[in-house]
Design a protein around this motif. Sequence first.
Motif, short mmCIF file in Angstrom:
data_model
loop_
_atom_site.label_atom_id
_atom_site.label_comp_id
_atom_site.label_asym_id
_atom_site.label_seq_id
_atom_site.Cartn_x
_atom_site.Cartn_y
_atom_site.Cartn_z
N HIS A 1 0.81 -1.22 0.00
CA HIS A 1 0.00 0.00 0.00
C HIS A 1 0.84 1.26 0.00
CE1 HIS A 1 -3.73 -2.28 1.79
NE2 HIS A 1 -3.39 -2.69 0.58
N ASP A 2 1.98 1.23 0.67
CA ASP A 2 2.84 2.42 0.74
C ASP A 2 3.69 2.53 -0.52
OD1 ASP A 2 1.99 3.10 3.35
OD2 ASP A 2 3.36 1.61 4.19
N PRO A 3 3.73 3.72 -1.14
CA PRO A 3 4.49 3.88 -2.39
C PRO A 3 5.96 3.48 -2.27
CG PRO A 3 3.08 5.78 -2.01
CD PRO A 3 3.01 4.95 -0.77
N HIS A 4 6.60 3.80 -1.13
CA HIS A 4 8.03 3.48 -1.02
C HIS A 4 8.27 1.97 -0.90
CE1 HIS A 4 6.97 3.48 3.26
NE2 HIS A 4 8.13 2.91 3.54
N ILE A 5 7.31 1.25 -0.30
CA ILE A 5 7.44 -0.20 -0.21
C ILE A 5 7.21 -0.83 -1.58
CG2 ILE A 5 6.52 -2.31 0.83
CD1 ILE A 5 8.05 -0.60 2.80
N ARG A 6 6.23 -0.32 -2.30
CA ARG A 6 5.95 -0.84 -3.65
C ARG A 6 7.16 -0.62 -4.56
NH1 ARG A 6 1.41 -1.77 -7.00
NH2 ARG A 6 1.84 -1.36 -9.20
N LEU A 7 7.74 0.58 -4.51
CA LEU A 7 8.91 0.87 -5.34
C LEU A 7 10.08 -0.04 -4.96
CD1 LEU A 7 10.43 2.56 -7.42
CD2 LEU A 7 10.92 4.23 -5.62
N ALA A 8 10.30 -0.23 -3.66
CA ALA A 8 11.40 -1.09 -3.21
C ALA A 8 11.22 -2.52 -3.72
CB ALA A 8 11.48 -1.08 -1.69
N LEU A 9 10.00 -3.04 -3.67
CA LEU A 9 9.74 -4.40 -4.15
C LEU A 9 9.98 -4.52 -5.64
CD1 LEU A 9 6.49 -5.23 -2.11
CD2 LEU A 9 8.75 -6.26 -1.82
N ILE A 10 9.56 -3.51 -6.40
CA ILE A 10 9.78 -3.53 -7.85
C ILE A 10 11.28 -3.54 -8.16
CG2 ILE A 10 9.55 -2.16 -9.97
CD1 ILE A 10 6.79 -1.29 -8.94
N LEU A 11 12.04 -2.74 -7.40
CA LEU A 11 13.49 -2.69 -7.62
C LEU A 11 14.17 -4.00 -7.20
CD1 LEU A 11 14.23 0.95 -6.42
CD2 LEU A 11 14.52 0.07 -8.75
N LEU A 12 13.74 -4.56 -6.08
CA LEU A 12 14.34 -5.81 -5.62
C LEU A 12 14.13 -6.93 -6.62
CD1 LEU A 12 13.32 -5.62 -1.85
CD2 LEU A 12 15.67 -5.58 -2.73
N LEU A 13 12.92 -7.02 -7.15
CA LEU A 13 12.61 -8.08 -8.10
C LEU A 13 13.13 -7.76 -9.50
CD1 LEU A 13 9.00 -8.85 -6.87
CD2 LEU A 13 10.87 -10.52 -6.98
N GLY A 14 13.19 -6.47 -9.83
CA GLY A 14 13.58 -6.08 -11.18
C GLY A 14 15.07 -5.93 -11.40
N THR A 15 15.85 -5.94 -10.31
CA THR A 15 17.31 -5.81 -10.44
C THR A 15 18.07 -6.95 -9.78
OG1 THR A 15 17.58 -4.53 -8.39
CG2 THR A 15 17.06 -3.29 -10.40
N ALA A 16 17.38 -7.79 -9.01
CA ALA A 16 18.01 -8.88 -8.24
C ALA A 16 18.98 -8.34 -7.21
CB ALA A 16 18.70 -9.88 -9.16
N ALA A 17 18.76 -7.10 -6.76
CA ALA A 17 19.67 -6.47 -5.80
C ALA A 17 19.37 -6.89 -4.37
CB ALA A 17 19.57 -4.95 -5.91
N ARG A 18 20.35 -6.73 -3.51
CA ARG A 18 20.13 -6.90 -2.07
C ARG A 18 19.41 -5.67 -1.54
NH1 ARG A 18 25.27 -8.69 -3.16
NH2 ARG A 18 25.67 -10.89 -2.68
N VAL A 19 18.72 -5.84 -0.42
CA VAL A 19 17.91 -4.74 0.11
C VAL A 19 18.78 -3.54 0.47
CG1 VAL A 19 17.98 -5.62 2.50
CG2 VAL A 19 16.09 -4.15 1.76
N GLY A 20 20.00 -3.78 0.96
CA GLY A 20 20.88 -2.67 1.31
C GLY A 20 21.23 -1.82 0.10
N ALA A 21 21.46 -2.47 -1.05
CA ALA A 21 21.80 -1.74 -2.27
C ALA A 21 20.64 -0.89 -2.74
CB ALA A 21 22.20 -2.74 -3.36
N VAL A 22 19.41 -1.40 -2.60
CA VAL A 22 18.23 -0.65 -3.02
C VAL A 22 18.00 0.56 -2.12
CG1 VAL A 22 15.70 -0.75 -3.12
CG2 VAL A 22 17.08 -2.57 -4.18
#
Length: 330
Positions: free
Chosen positions: A166-187
């Motif tokens: 529901h929160d925009p920053h959480i949605r963006l973080a999830l898209i980046l995590l899945l779309g770049t295969a990055a670790r959470v710290g890098a995102v």
Amino acid sequence: MSIGRLRGGYCVYWTGPNGKRTRRQLAARGRKEAEAEAVEVYRAATFASRPKDPTVAEIWTAYVSDLGDKPTATTMHYTGKAVLPFFGVYRPADINKPLCIQYSDERSQQGKSQGTVWTELGHLQSALNFHYGKGKAPTIWRPAKPQSDKRILDRGEARALIEAAHDPHIRLALILLLGTAARVGAVLDLTWERVDFERGTINLRVDGSETRKGRAVVPMNASTRAALDVAHSAALSDYVVEYAGGKVGSIRKGVSNAIERAGIGHLRIHDLRHTAAVTMLAGGVPIEKVAQVLGHSNIAVTYSNYGRYLPEHMQDAVNILDFMNLRGAV
């Protein structure tokens, strides 16, 4: 060397090379303290001429100090809360396999997993390697490293998870995590200056960063670019994932809420990186490219972590072993 009871307290006793039995009273009133004191008494009596090494606690403190502001220093601070109460008073030469097994058993009785114990004893080994030099330090026994229980989402589950944020920053973080295969710290470290819309790339690396974990420069896919376009137009800070105009320190709670709403069962944030890696491999992406996206410096790491998820890639090999099929004969 053994510990026994003497005059209502504890004692240490041992048999020397000449067969003579020696016993010394200990001041400690508890078993754990007696074990540590016994080692010192025994060493003082039998190796008095040998230089005294620093204790594990002293080595650990020096190692953490040397690490400075590296992320490993923070990790060592937390694992030290478990390791030092047990090993801190010992000197490296006093640590042997039975002692490590005792530590492992006690941590297991406290409800800690084998993986946790493996990590904690690994940090003890790292501290000793720092003090003596790798290859010269005493070897610390560790239980076998357990196979990880990676949870891999299918495309429908991944989409449901993003939509449940529901929160925009959480949605963006999830898209980046899945779309770049990055670790959470890098995102969470990502800033807009490292997002190149013209070239369509995301630079997950931080100049001068001393993190142990590799980071990559990856292209944007369509969904990632669309999400970044929206976020950039509303940005209030230099950070891509922001909340109230500031950097986000943790997304754990927001992601946990999204997981619950999506109804996809148990999932750890790091499983999103695993999901991205396995999805690429299952889609036919060469493992060399997958390793590059993941930021692995050695392709063997990629094989070790993800090779077992793709048994179909060995199909042509086992087809040769079909001895009942004459057409497979050479």
